[in-house]
Design a protein around this motif. Sequence first.
Motif, PDB file in Angstrom:
ATOM      1  N   ARG A  68      -9.960  17.400 -23.773  1.00  0.00           N
ATOM      2  CA  ARG A  68      -8.653  18.063 -23.731  1.00  0.00           C
ATOM      3  C   ARG A  68      -8.341  18.851 -24.992  1.00  0.00           C
ATOM      4  N   PHE A  69      -8.689  18.306 -26.169  1.00  0.00           N
ATOM      5  CA  PHE A  69      -8.239  18.906 -27.423  1.00  0.00           C
ATOM      6  C   PHE A  69      -9.362  19.442 -28.312  1.00  0.00           C
ATOM      7  N   GLY A  70     -10.606  19.282 -27.907  1.00  0.00           N
ATOM      8  CA  GLY A  70     -11.711  19.771 -28.710  1.00  0.00           C
ATOM      9  C   GLY A  70     -12.336  18.669 -29.546  1.00  0.00           C
ATOM     10  N   PRO A  71     -13.426  18.985 -30.246  1.00  0.00           N
ATOM     11  CA  PRO A  71     -14.137  17.972 -31.038  1.00  0.00           C
ATOM     12  C   PRO A  71     -13.239  17.351 -32.104  1.00  0.00           C
ATOM     13  N   GLY A  72     -13.469  16.078 -32.389  1.00  0.00           N
ATOM     14  CA  GLY A  72     -12.705  15.374 -33.408  1.00  0.00           C
ATOM     15  C   GLY A  72     -12.715  13.878 -33.169  1.00  0.00           C
ATOM     16  N   ASP A  73     -12.269  13.140 -34.163  1.00  0.00           N
ATOM     17  CA  ASP A  73     -12.173  11.691 -34.065  1.00  0.00           C
ATOM     18  C   ASP A  73     -10.720  11.342 -33.734  1.00  0.00           C
ATOM     19  N   TYR A  74     -10.477  10.839 -32.546  1.00  0.00           N
ATOM     20  CA  TYR A  74      -9.125  10.548 -32.092  1.00  0.00           C
ATOM     21  C   TYR A  74      -8.822   9.051 -32.093  1.00  0.00           C
ATOM     22  N   VAL A  75      -9.665   8.296 -32.776  1.00  0.00           N
ATOM     23  CA  VAL A  75      -9.468   6.850 -32.881  1.00  0.00           C
ATOM     24  C   VAL A  75      -8.753   6.542 -34.192  1.00  0.00           C
ATOM     25  N   PRO A  76      -7.554   5.947 -34.162  1.00  0.00           N
ATOM     26  CA  PRO A  76      -6.878   5.598 -35.418  1.00  0.00           C
ATOM     27  C   PRO A  76      -7.617   4.482 -36.145  1.00  0.00           C
ATOM     28  N   SER A  77      -7.221   4.256 -37.377  1.00  0.00           N
ATOM     29  CA  SER A  77      -7.840   3.197 -38.172  1.00  0.00           C
ATOM     30  C   SER A  77      -7.669   1.853 -37.463  1.00  0.00           C
ATOM     31  N   ILE A  78      -8.794   1.253 -37.111  1.00  0.00           N
ATOM     32  CA  ILE A  78      -8.736  -0.027 -36.405  1.00  0.00           C
ATOM     33  C   ILE A  78      -8.169  -1.116 -37.318  1.00  0.00           C
ATOM     34  N   GLY A  79      -8.564  -1.077 -38.593  1.00  0.00           N
ATOM     35  CA  GLY A  79      -8.079  -2.085 -39.532  1.00  0.00           C
ATOM     36  C   GLY A  79      -6.573  -2.038 -39.710  1.00  0.00           C
ATOM     37  N   TRP A  80      -6.041  -0.835 -39.959  1.00  0.00           N
ATOM     38  CA  TRP A  80      -4.601  -0.704 -40.156  1.00  0.00           C
ATOM     39  C   TRP A  80      -3.826  -1.019 -38.873  1.00  0.00           C
ATOM     40  N   THR A  81      -4.310  -0.511 -37.747  1.00  0.00           N
ATOM     41  CA  THR A  81      -3.566  -0.679 -36.497  1.00  0.00           C
ATOM     42  C   THR A  81      -3.574  -2.133 -36.026  1.00  0.00           C
ATOM     43  N   ARG A  82      -4.760  -2.704 -35.919  1.00  0.00           N
ATOM     44  CA  ARG A  82      -4.837  -4.096 -35.447  1.00  0.00           C
ATOM     45  C   ARG A  82      -4.286  -5.058 -36.497  1.00  0.00           C
ATOM     46  N   GLY A  83      -4.605  -4.794 -37.769  1.00  0.00           N
ATOM     47  CA  GLY A  83      -4.127  -5.686 -38.831  1.00  0.00           C
ATOM     48  C   GLY A  83      -2.610  -5.728 -38.905  1.00  0.00           C
ATOM     49  N   ALA A  84      -1.979  -4.549 -38.866  1.00  0.00           N
ATOM     50  CA  ALA A  84      -0.516  -4.507 -38.936  1.00  0.00           C
ATOM     51  C   ALA A  84       0.105  -5.171 -37.716  1.00  0.00           C
ATOM     52  N   GLY A  85      -0.451  -4.919 -36.536  1.00  0.00           N
ATOM     53  CA  GLY A  85       0.082  -5.541 -35.332  1.00  0.00           C
ATOM     54  C   GLY A  85      -0.036  -7.053 -35.356  1.00  0.00           C
ATOM     55  N   LEU A  86      -1.159  -7.560 -35.843  1.00  0.00           N
ATOM     56  CA  LEU A  86      -1.342  -9.012 -35.904  1.00  0.00           C
ATOM     57  C   LEU A  86      -0.414  -9.654 -36.926  1.00  0.00           C
TER      58      LEU A  86
END
Length: 431
Positions: A273-291
């Motif tokens: 949809r949007f072209g080449p790129g990394d669309y995955v957010p930081s797993i450490g920050w996202t999962r860590g903050a949520g936990l």
Amino acid sequence: MNPDVLDLARLQFALTAGGHFLFVALTLGLATVVAVLQTKATVSRKPLDARLVRFWGQLYVINYAVGIVTGIVMEFQFGMSWSGLTHYAGNVFGASLAVETIVAFFVESTFLGLWIFGWHRLNRWAHLAAIWVVTLTAYLSAYWILVSNGFLNHPVGHRAENGMLVLDDPVAVLTNPSALLAFGHVVAGALLTAGFFMAGVSAYHLFRRSPEWEFFGRSLRIGVFVSFPALMVTAVFGGLQFSALSTFQPMKSAVFGGKTAEIARIQADMVTRFGPGDYVPSIGWTRGAGLIMLICFALMMYFTFAGVILAFFRTVVFRFRLWHLALMAAVPLPYLAMISGWVFREAGRQPWVVYGLLKTEDAVSGLSPGQMRLSLAVFTTLFVLLAVLNAWLLARHARRGPVASGGLGHDDRRGGPDEPDPADALPAARY
């Protein structure tokens, strides 16, 4: 875009916005509690009720005054570092920010001034109305901020025109589910913060066997009885936001759930949809903050559930010193939960600043790394100084308790410094 500038700008925004949010939460929660306390004091006209308003109102005013300064500082860095965002989407989300400024800096501040200086000058009902106007405008201010933030997380009610976004459907923007759910979550979280703060300060004085045992016993009960329902409402709105993630931000939902296959599928879809790129957010920050947020919720649930039961027993309220220590230690829990929740909400939508429309790297101003480092150093220093000043002032006034003359609500029209104010002290009682 220089990657160093991008990283520094993101760090600066995280520090300033997160720091300001800490002030906002306690201010919003204490304003509500003080307004309710003053309503009771206005009806009952009892000295103890009036003293509760004065003491907790003084703490509210201190936190509000320093918090206003952090908000002004944050606005400066927002305009300096993120010009790409304002150029592209300012026509939509900028309007709500402007309304928030009018509400917070004009209406709320005006009526807060009337409340602060109107003791013994305004009619008691007019004075009560002033604090309720302050409280309601504080809620409106929070709502308008979250309208802007909700648009960044779930953009609705817009259309593209000449390479920019323009407002197309104001009702859709104002009723954005991302904003409304976050508003309920933040308001309940603010009451939770105020409840833990009141309980912790009161427990400190009861632990030290303060002669103001009746005053702080009642304050502790208020804090505990506010915290439990506030936590439940916070959890409900948090759960609703989690359930909406799969629709609004499916990548964040997949990352938090650790769904590797789903992450890969959404990444491939976004590349298409949007072209080449990394669309995955930081797993450490996202999962860590949520936990961390969920762990804090679990701890607070045990604290508040046990607290509601213990608060019904008068002897426990005044003499259970282990509980007092636990309440003092628990004061930071709502703050930690809020900051981790904020990180989860903001870091989890990366690499988008306006989800699906504008990448974060395209929103940063064209600054050099040296300029960005200088800006970060200045803003960080200012926020640290303001945070330390606020903590010192709050701790100083909280330790003094409600017995000192002067301060908020003191009747300076009286004959002289040696003439006591009847609201300054109650007859001493045996502990």
